[in-house]
Design a protein around this motif. Sequence first.
Motif, PDB file in Angstrom:
ATOM      1  N   PRO A 203     -58.464 220.502  -6.260  1.00 57.66           N
ATOM      2  CA  PRO A 203     -57.666 221.090  -5.170  1.00 57.66           C
ATOM      3  C   PRO A 203     -56.392 220.313  -4.870  1.00 57.66           C
ATOM      4  CG  PRO A 203     -59.697 220.116  -4.315  1.00 57.66           C
ATOM      5  CD  PRO A 203     -59.828 220.159  -5.788  1.00 57.66           C
ATOM      6  N   LEU A 204     -56.383 219.007  -5.084  1.00 58.11           N
ATOM      7  CA  LEU A 204     -55.147 218.246  -4.881  1.00 58.11           C
ATOM      8  C   LEU A 204     -54.092 218.649  -5.907  1.00 58.11           C
ATOM      9  CD1 LEU A 204     -56.150 214.562  -4.008  1.00 58.11           C
ATOM     10  CD2 LEU A 204     -55.163 216.307  -2.524  1.00 58.11           C
ATOM     11  N   THR A 205     -54.530 218.931  -7.123  1.00 57.59           N
ATOM     12  CA  THR A 205     -53.580 219.395  -8.138  1.00 57.59           C
ATOM     13  C   THR A 205     -53.007 220.753  -7.750  1.00 57.59           C
ATOM     14  OG1 THR A 205     -54.929 218.251  -9.783  1.00 57.59           O
ATOM     15  CG2 THR A 205     -53.245 219.740 -10.605  1.00 57.59           C
ATOM     16  N   ASN A 206     -53.822 221.602  -7.136  1.00 53.03           N
ATOM     17  CA  ASN A 206     -53.312 222.876  -6.627  1.00 53.03           C
ATOM     18  C   ASN A 206     -52.273 222.649  -5.527  1.00 53.03           C
ATOM     19  OD1 ASN A 206     -54.771 224.698  -8.242  1.00 53.03           O
ATOM     20  ND2 ASN A 206     -56.577 224.500  -6.959  1.00 53.03           N
ATOM     21  N   GLU A 207     -52.525 221.660  -4.664  1.00 47.84           N
ATOM     22  CA  GLU A 207     -51.544 221.329  -3.629  1.00 47.84           C
ATOM     23  C   GLU A 207     -50.239 220.846  -4.253  1.00 47.84           C
ATOM     24  OE1 GLU A 207     -51.643 221.816  -0.471  1.00 47.84           O
ATOM     25  OE2 GLU A 207     -53.691 222.566  -0.409  1.00 47.84           O
ATOM     26  N   ILE A 209     -49.028 221.841  -7.108  1.00 49.38           N
ATOM     27  CA  ILE A 209     -48.344 223.037  -7.615  1.00 49.38           C
ATOM     28  C   ILE A 209     -47.641 223.769  -6.470  1.00 49.38           C
ATOM     29  CG2 ILE A 209     -48.702 225.295  -8.679  1.00 49.38           C
ATOM     30  CD1 ILE A 209     -50.985 224.044 -10.285  1.00 49.38           C
ATOM     31  N   LEU A 210     -48.302 223.867  -5.320  1.00 55.73           N
ATOM     32  CA  LEU A 210     -47.685 224.512  -4.163  1.00 55.73           C
ATOM     33  C   LEU A 210     -46.459 223.734  -3.691  1.00 55.73           C
ATOM     34  CD1 LEU A 210     -50.861 225.542  -2.112  1.00 55.73           C
ATOM     35  CD2 LEU A 210     -49.367 227.019  -3.458  1.00 55.73           C
ATOM     36  N   LEU A 211     -46.532 222.413  -3.756  1.00 52.75           N
ATOM     37  CA  LEU A 211     -45.379 221.599  -3.356  1.00 52.75           C
ATOM     38  C   LEU A 211     -44.200 221.812  -4.298  1.00 52.75           C
ATOM     39  CD1 LEU A 211     -46.636 218.095  -2.153  1.00 52.75           C
ATOM     40  CD2 LEU A 211     -45.150 219.691  -0.943  1.00 52.75           C
ATOM     41  N   ILE A 212     -44.486 221.979  -5.569  1.00 52.91           N
ATOM     42  CA  ILE A 212     -43.404 222.232  -6.535  1.00 52.91           C
ATOM     43  C   ILE A 212     -42.659 223.507  -6.150  1.00 52.91           C
ATOM     44  CG2 ILE A 212     -42.908 222.854  -8.937  1.00 52.91           C
ATOM     45  CD1 ILE A 212     -45.221 221.016  -9.747  1.00 52.91           C
ATOM     46  N   THR A 258     -45.493 224.186 -13.900  1.00 47.37           N
ATOM     47  CA  THR A 258     -46.743 224.515 -13.217  1.00 47.37           C
ATOM     48  C   THR A 258     -47.874 224.924 -14.159  1.00 47.37           C
ATOM     49  OG1 THR A 258     -45.971 226.792 -12.877  1.00 47.37           O
ATOM     50  CG2 THR A 258     -45.532 225.198 -11.121  1.00 47.37           C
ATOM     51  N   LEU A 259     -47.552 225.563 -15.296  1.00 47.65           N
ATOM     52  CA  LEU A 259     -48.623 226.012 -16.187  1.00 47.65           C
ATOM     53  C   LEU A 259     -49.454 224.855 -16.749  1.00 47.65           C
ATOM     54  CD1 LEU A 259     -47.054 229.030 -18.131  1.00 47.65           C
ATOM     55  CD2 LEU A 259     -48.782 229.057 -16.333  1.00 47.65           C
ATOM     56  N   PRO A 260     -48.834 223.756 -17.203  1.00 47.45           N
ATOM     57  CA  PRO A 260     -49.677 222.625 -17.638  1.00 47.45           C
ATOM     58  C   PRO A 260     -50.553 222.079 -16.516  1.00 47.45           C
ATOM     59  CG  PRO A 260     -47.436 222.371 -18.467  1.00 47.45           C
ATOM     60  CD  PRO A 260     -47.414 223.507 -17.499  1.00 47.45           C
ATOM     61  N   LEU A 261     -50.030 222.066 -15.292  1.00 43.54           N
ATOM     62  CA  LEU A 261     -50.844 221.604 -14.170  1.00 43.54           C
ATOM     63  C   LEU A 261     -52.012 222.555 -13.903  1.00 43.54           C
ATOM     64  CD1 LEU A 261     -48.065 220.405 -11.696  1.00 43.54           C
ATOM     65  CD2 LEU A 261     -49.651 218.976 -12.989  1.00 43.54           C
ATOM     66  N   ARG A 267     -59.416 222.389 -16.464  1.00 38.86           N
ATOM     67  CA  ARG A 267     -60.194 221.419 -17.231  1.00 38.86           C
ATOM     68  C   ARG A 267     -60.925 220.444 -16.319  1.00 38.86           C
ATOM     69  NH1 ARG A 267     -56.612 219.685 -22.568  1.00 38.86           N
ATOM     70  NH2 ARG A 267     -56.681 221.723 -23.589  1.00 38.86           N
ATOM     71  N   LEU A 268     -60.264 220.010 -15.262  1.00 32.66           N
ATOM     72  CA  LEU A 268     -60.917 219.096 -14.330  1.00 32.66           C
ATOM     73  C   LEU A 268     -62.084 219.772 -13.626  1.00 32.66           C
ATOM     74  CD1 LEU A 268     -57.783 217.347 -12.751  1.00 32.66           C
ATOM     75  CD2 LEU A 268     -59.437 216.330 -14.319  1.00 32.66           C
ATOM     76  N   GLU A 269     -61.904 221.025 -13.227  1.00 32.44           N
ATOM     77  CA  GLU A 269     -62.996 221.749 -12.579  1.00 32.44           C
ATOM     78  C   GLU A 269     -64.174 221.921 -13.528  1.00 32.44           C
ATOM     79  OE1 GLU A 269     -61.094 225.326 -11.353  1.00 32.44           O
ATOM     80  OE2 GLU A 269     -60.481 224.516  -9.401  1.00 32.44           O
ATOM     81  N   HIS A 270     -63.863 222.212 -14.804  1.00 33.85           N
ATOM     82  CA  HIS A 270     -64.934 222.366 -15.794  1.00 33.85           C
ATOM     83  C   HIS A 270     -65.654 221.039 -16.012  1.00 33.85           C
ATOM     84  CE1 HIS A 270     -67.086 223.817 -19.305  1.00 33.85           C
ATOM     85  NE2 HIS A 270     -66.628 222.779 -20.000  1.00 33.85           N
ATOM     86  N   ARG A 271     -64.897 219.959 -16.091  1.00 27.72           N
ATOM     87  CA  ARG A 271     -65.509 218.644 -16.315  1.00 27.72           C
ATOM     88  C   ARG A 271     -66.356 218.254 -15.118  1.00 27.72           C
ATOM     89  NH1 ARG A 271     -61.661 213.806 -18.114  1.00 27.72           N
ATOM     90  NH2 ARG A 271     -61.527 215.234 -19.903  1.00 27.72           N
TER      91      ARG A 271
END
Length: 276
Positions: A203-207, A209-212, A258-261, A267-271
């Motif tokens: 979820p921090l990575t999603n944040e 992306i939103l900041l970008i 944003t796509l690589p993020l 991948r992080l969620e899956h791991r």
Amino acid sequence: MGTHVSEAPRQRSRLTRRQKARLGRGVQYAIGLLIVVALAVNVNWQQFGDAFGRWDIVLRMLPRVITVGVVNTLIYTALAFVFAFLLGLLLAMMKLSSIGPYRWVATAYVEFFRGVPALVVLFMVAFGIPNAFPGFTFPGGQLGMVMVGLGVTAAAYMAETFRAGIQAVPKGQVEAARTLGMSHSRTMATIVIPQAFRIVIPPLTNELILLIKDSSLVYVLGVATSQYELTKFSQDFLNKTTNPTPLMVGAVCYLAITLPLSLLVRRLEHRYAKAR
């Protein structure tokens, strides 16, 4: 006999649940393909290319769209993310505190800034604070103003993310640490928070992306040409060329970031799910 003969075809004609799912997916794919074909047939590709794919304009934007637009976007995002990360962690700890005033302040902050649009917050930071406190200047000038303007809103969302991550750590580990004689602060710093970080990384990575994307609001601060982010840079070229191709270039640059993020989040969620 007649009854058995009439029921046999009915039983053979029934579809299993898996077959029904396959049939439903096939129908959806077919509808999607028909829509794509219909659009491809009806679109005037020559006109579309002239509107959104002028390569002469693309070449005029290079390399400054990267060295100015992309670089400034990443700088604004990084500064706001660090500020929001630290403030959000502090607010999360305050919301989980046993001291009432800490919880009240943190809750009021989170509820206020989650309910106010980021654009309004930027106006408040850029014009409201200087008017309320004459002579006040942000450390770092324009960069400091952007960091605070974007970060205070993101911190409210990160605070809730951190709080949820901390509360997701099993209480048994906290009780075991306290049984061993560890203080509450040491338990939080060495046991709870490191595990919470692993939980909240997606979820921090999603944040992030939103900041970008929220960095596109920086233009309201009246930044100089050398401080243009992607949206303002593209808009400036749009005004010069009266052609929407610069907007398409800006969109492609945002997607390249944003796509690589987004892939990293999956991948992080899956791991994390696999580790659990």
